[in-house]
Structure formats: structure tokens, C-alpha cells
Design an enzyme around this catalytic site. Structure first.
Site, PDB file in Angstrom:
ATOM      1  N   HIS A   1       0.819  -1.224   0.000  1.00 36.15           N
ATOM      2  CA  HIS A   1       0.000   0.000   0.000  1.00 36.15           C
ATOM      3  C   HIS A   1       0.854   1.276   0.000  1.00 36.15           C
ATOM      4  O   HIS A   1       0.300   2.379  -0.113  1.00 36.15           O
ATOM      5  CB  HIS A   1      -0.941   0.033   1.213  1.00 36.15           C
ATOM      6  CG  HIS A   1      -1.966  -1.053   1.220  1.00 36.15           C
ATOM      7  ND1 HIS A   1      -2.838  -1.255   0.164  1.00 36.15           N
ATOM      8  CD2 HIS A   1      -2.247  -2.015   2.142  1.00 36.15           C
ATOM      9  CE1 HIS A   1      -3.618  -2.299   0.444  1.00 36.15           C
ATOM     10  NE2 HIS A   1      -3.279  -2.780   1.623  1.00 36.15           N
TER      11      HIS A   1
ATOM     12  N   HIS B   1      -6.135  -7.422  -0.447  1.00 42.45           N
ATOM     13  CA  HIS B   1      -6.309  -5.991  -0.728  1.00 42.45           C
ATOM     14  C   HIS B   1      -5.578  -5.602  -2.005  1.00 42.45           C
ATOM     15  O   HIS B   1      -4.521  -6.160  -2.310  1.00 42.45           O
ATOM     16  CB  HIS B   1      -5.747  -5.147   0.431  1.00 42.45           C
ATOM     17  CG  HIS B   1      -6.357  -5.463   1.761  1.00 42.45           C
ATOM     18  ND1 HIS B   1      -5.746  -6.301   2.681  1.00 42.45           N
ATOM     19  CD2 HIS B   1      -7.526  -5.069   2.314  1.00 42.45           C
ATOM     20  CE1 HIS B   1      -6.520  -6.398   3.758  1.00 42.45           C
ATOM     21  NE2 HIS B   1      -7.608  -5.664   3.558  1.00 42.45           N
TER      22      HIS B   1
ATOM     23  N   ASP C   1      -2.437 -10.688  -2.394  1.00 39.54           N
ATOM     24  CA  ASP C   1      -3.031 -10.191  -1.138  1.00 39.54           C
ATOM     25  C   ASP C   1      -4.529  -9.916  -1.368  1.00 39.54           C
ATOM     26  O   ASP C   1      -4.934  -9.606  -2.490  1.00 39.54           O
ATOM     27  CB  ASP C   1      -2.314  -8.902  -0.733  1.00 39.54           C
ATOM     28  CG  ASP C   1      -2.648  -8.447   0.679  1.00 39.54           C
ATOM     29  OD1 ASP C   1      -1.857  -8.732   1.589  1.00 39.54           O
ATOM     30  OD2 ASP C   1      -3.694  -7.786   0.857  1.00 39.54           O
TER      31      ASP C   1
ATOM     32  N   ASP D   1      -4.027 -12.857   3.396  1.00 39.18           N
ATOM     33  CA  ASP D   1      -5.273 -12.461   4.050  1.00 39.18           C
ATOM     34  C   ASP D   1      -6.514 -12.758   3.204  1.00 39.18           C
ATOM     35  O   ASP D   1      -7.632 -12.448   3.611  1.00 39.18           O
ATOM     36  CB  ASP D   1      -5.239 -10.977   4.471  1.00 39.18           C
ATOM     37  CG  ASP D   1      -4.592 -10.077   3.440  1.00 39.18           C
ATOM     38  OD1 ASP D   1      -4.318 -10.553   2.314  1.00 39.18           O
ATOM     39  OD2 ASP D   1      -4.362  -8.887   3.743  1.00 39.18           O
TER      40      ASP D   1
HETATM   41 ZN   LIG Z   1      -3.879  -7.232   2.733  1.00 38.87          ZN
END
Ligand SMILES: [Zn+2]
Length: 317
Positions: free
Chosen positions: A136, A175, A173, A254
Site C-alpha cells: 500500500h 487488498h 493479497d 489475508d
Molecule cells: Zn492485505
């Protein structure tokens, strides 16, 4: 059997963002414990992560961003001495303590040293068990538990310092790797393929129309078979066509069905399958060269088991 490096450093354990934060030091213990119990750790070449240099981090980040992270640590030290709180809050989810800067340097240093070792042929591939995570982290912004983008920095480093002309970034991931996209979108030397739960944090990260981005949004509650099908039809032809000389993996776990930070339904076998598919491409086009870096994964038991599954494929054990 392929030789697989395992880069980590005890400094990565010292970064912490407060009681109850899911991105906690125990994540690395869970991985270590699982590799010890399963015996998979015995098959890996353990390496100490060095500190990344400022110059190398500036391959992916603005000078002011890197300098301000370092500056936060100095200010924090003074503030604590004056009786202030032990954390500097960067965003609602992201904070630094006095040890964060060193952990950040070790995380990026791991990815760069792993790149050097793989490029030198000392090992076929490597996994970096580091934190904080990186995907991120944008060119000029820390967010979402991330400060410096380890994978994007290493990808740029492989191109600029090792003279490669084509690399790929694979991000699994749960996200969206908005920070990586921010850094690499539009750079045709880097193909980034990812899937991620959508709509979901970090929101709005998936509107890119850059040719080198293969963004695959997946609805909540999708299971592994759906994701595998999407990877087969949307990632694989693009990876084949790009012929990457090296592949970097943003290895977040995740999307596991036991992980409460996401709502996807992957299991260990899915991570093994994805790793196999990526390894096939790396073997065909890039001498098997893969550097994989830990991103998310917050259910400690599922994280340990998933990393084990990932490493069993990388190390062929
Ligand atoms: Zn993540």
C-alpha cells in the site's frame, strides 16, 4: 530440488503499532514456528536482511517521502523523552514506533538482497519474512500498515541495477496493491498482475487504465476455484506474453478463508497452486527467478500454514 533463500531480521519484530493491532510482531513468530514444526525451515537458506540504502529506496519513492519517514523517528524519540506517546500516527491504521525505521530498512533490504542473491545464481528463489509490509506504500505516501514498497523497490532495482529489461509483479493479497500500482503503472518494463476483493480497502485503487496493469477485482465470498479460473484466463496469457526475466510476489495471505480482515475463501492448496503457476512462468522465461515478500495475513495459524504451502512449492519440499 531448487535452492530457496529465507530473508528475515529480528529488527522486523520490533516495529509495532499498539496493542491489538493485527499487523503484529507475532505474525513472524507464527511463520517461524510453522516452518520449524513442519521441517520446511530445514530446506531453506536462512539469510540476515541488510539495511536498504536511501538511494535504492528512492528508485521507487520520492526523496521527501523517505526523508520524512526517517524524520518521524527522530521527532518521536524527542517527543517520548518529553513524556509524549510512544507512537507517531501516520493514518488511522498506521503508526511508527522508535524501531519502525530500522524494520522498514530491513524489509526493503531483504527484498534487495534477495534480488542480488537470485540474480547471482546463489539461489533460485527467495522468500522475505519481513514486516512492515509494503504494497500500500505509494511513491510519496505511507498508508495501510505500509511505509516503503518492498516489492516495487526490488522490481525497479532489478531493472536499474541489474540491467533486466522485463520483470513481473504478482500480488495475491486480499487488498489491492494500490501503492505498487502508483509506482509502476505506465512502466512497460513491469507487468503487474493481481486479484483482490472488491469493493474493499483501499477503495478506488482499481481504476487504472495503464497497459501494464492486470487488475482482477473479485467479489467478497469468492472461493479458490473462482480465483484460479480468473488467474488462468486473465493473468497467465499476459504473463506468458511479457516473458518476465524475474518475478516478484506480493505474498499476502489475508485472502485465506480463516482471515477476518478479508472475506475471500482461499485455503493453503490455493496458495500452493498459485505459486506453482507463477513458478512455471519463472522457469520458462526467467531461470526460475522469484523473490516473494510477505504482505498481509492476520490469522496467525492460517498465515503459518499458508506460508508453509507457498514455501513447499518454492523450495520443492
Ligand atoms: Zn492485505
Amino acid at each position: 530440488m531448487s535452492k530457496t533463500g529465507y530473508f528475515t531480521h529480528r529488527d522486523c519484530r520490533k516495529h509495532e503499532m499498539g496493542p491489538g493491532h493485527p499487523e503484529c510482531p507475532e505474525r513472524l513468530d507464527a511463520i517461524d514456528d510453522r516452518l520449524l514444526i513442519s521441517g520446511v525451515g530445514d530446506a531453506l537458506v536462512r539469510c540476515e536482511a541488510p539495511l536498504a540504502s536511501i538511494d535504492d529506496m528512492e528508485l521507487a519513492h520520492g526523496r521527501m517521502h523517505v526523508a520524512s519517514l526517517r524524520g518521524v523517528t527522530d521527532t518521536l524519540r524527542d517527543d517520548i523523552e518529553a513524556g509524549g506517546p510512544p507512537y507517531a500516527q501516520i493514518d488511522p491504521d498506521t503508526a511508527m514506533n522508535v524501531d519502525s525505521w530500522n524494520a522498514i530498512l530491513r524489509g526493503a533490504g531483504a527484498a534487495l538482497a534477495a534480488t542480488d542473491a537470485v540474480m547471482a545464481g546463489e539461489m533460485e528463489n527467495a522468500f522475505c519474512a519481513v514486516r512492515p509490509p509494503g504494497h500500500h506504500a505509494c511513491r510519496d505516501k505511507a498508508m495501510g500498515f505500509c511505509f516503503i514498497n518492498n516489492v516495487a523497490t526490488a522490481a525497479k532495482y532489478a531493472l536499474e541495477r541489474h540491467g533486466l529489461s522485463r520483470v513481473a509483479i504478482v500480488d495475491f493479497d486480499v487488498h489491492h496493491g494500490n501503492g505498487t500500482e502508483d509506482i509502476v503503472a505506465g512502466d512497460g518494463r513491469i507487468l503487474m498482475v493481481s486479484f483482490y476483493q472488491h469493493p474493499f480497502y483501499p477503495h478506488g485503487g482499481s481504476q487504472s487504465d495503464a497497459d501494464n496493469m492486470v487488475n482482477v477485482p473479485v467479489p467478497a465470498y469468492s472461493k479458490g476455484m473462482v480465483v484460479r479460473e480468473l488467474i488462468e484466463t486473465l493473468w497467465m496469457p499476459r504473463l506468458e506474453a511479457h516473458r518476465p526475466e524475474m518475478i516478484f510476489i506480493s505474498a499476502g495471505f489475508d485472502a485465506h478463508r480463516e482471515d477476518d480482515l478479508g472475506q475471500l475463501g482461499l485455503v493453503e492448496a490455493d496458495y500452493a497452486w498459485i505459486t506453482e503457476r507463477v513458478k512455471d512462468v519463472a522457469r520458462r522465461h526467467g531461470k526460475g527467478r522469484i523473490v516473494s515478500c510477505l504482505e498481509g495475513g492476520y490469522n496467525l495459524s492460517a498465515l503459518g500454514r499458508s506460508v508453509e504451502a507457498h514455501l513447499r512449492v518454492l523450495a520443492e519440499v
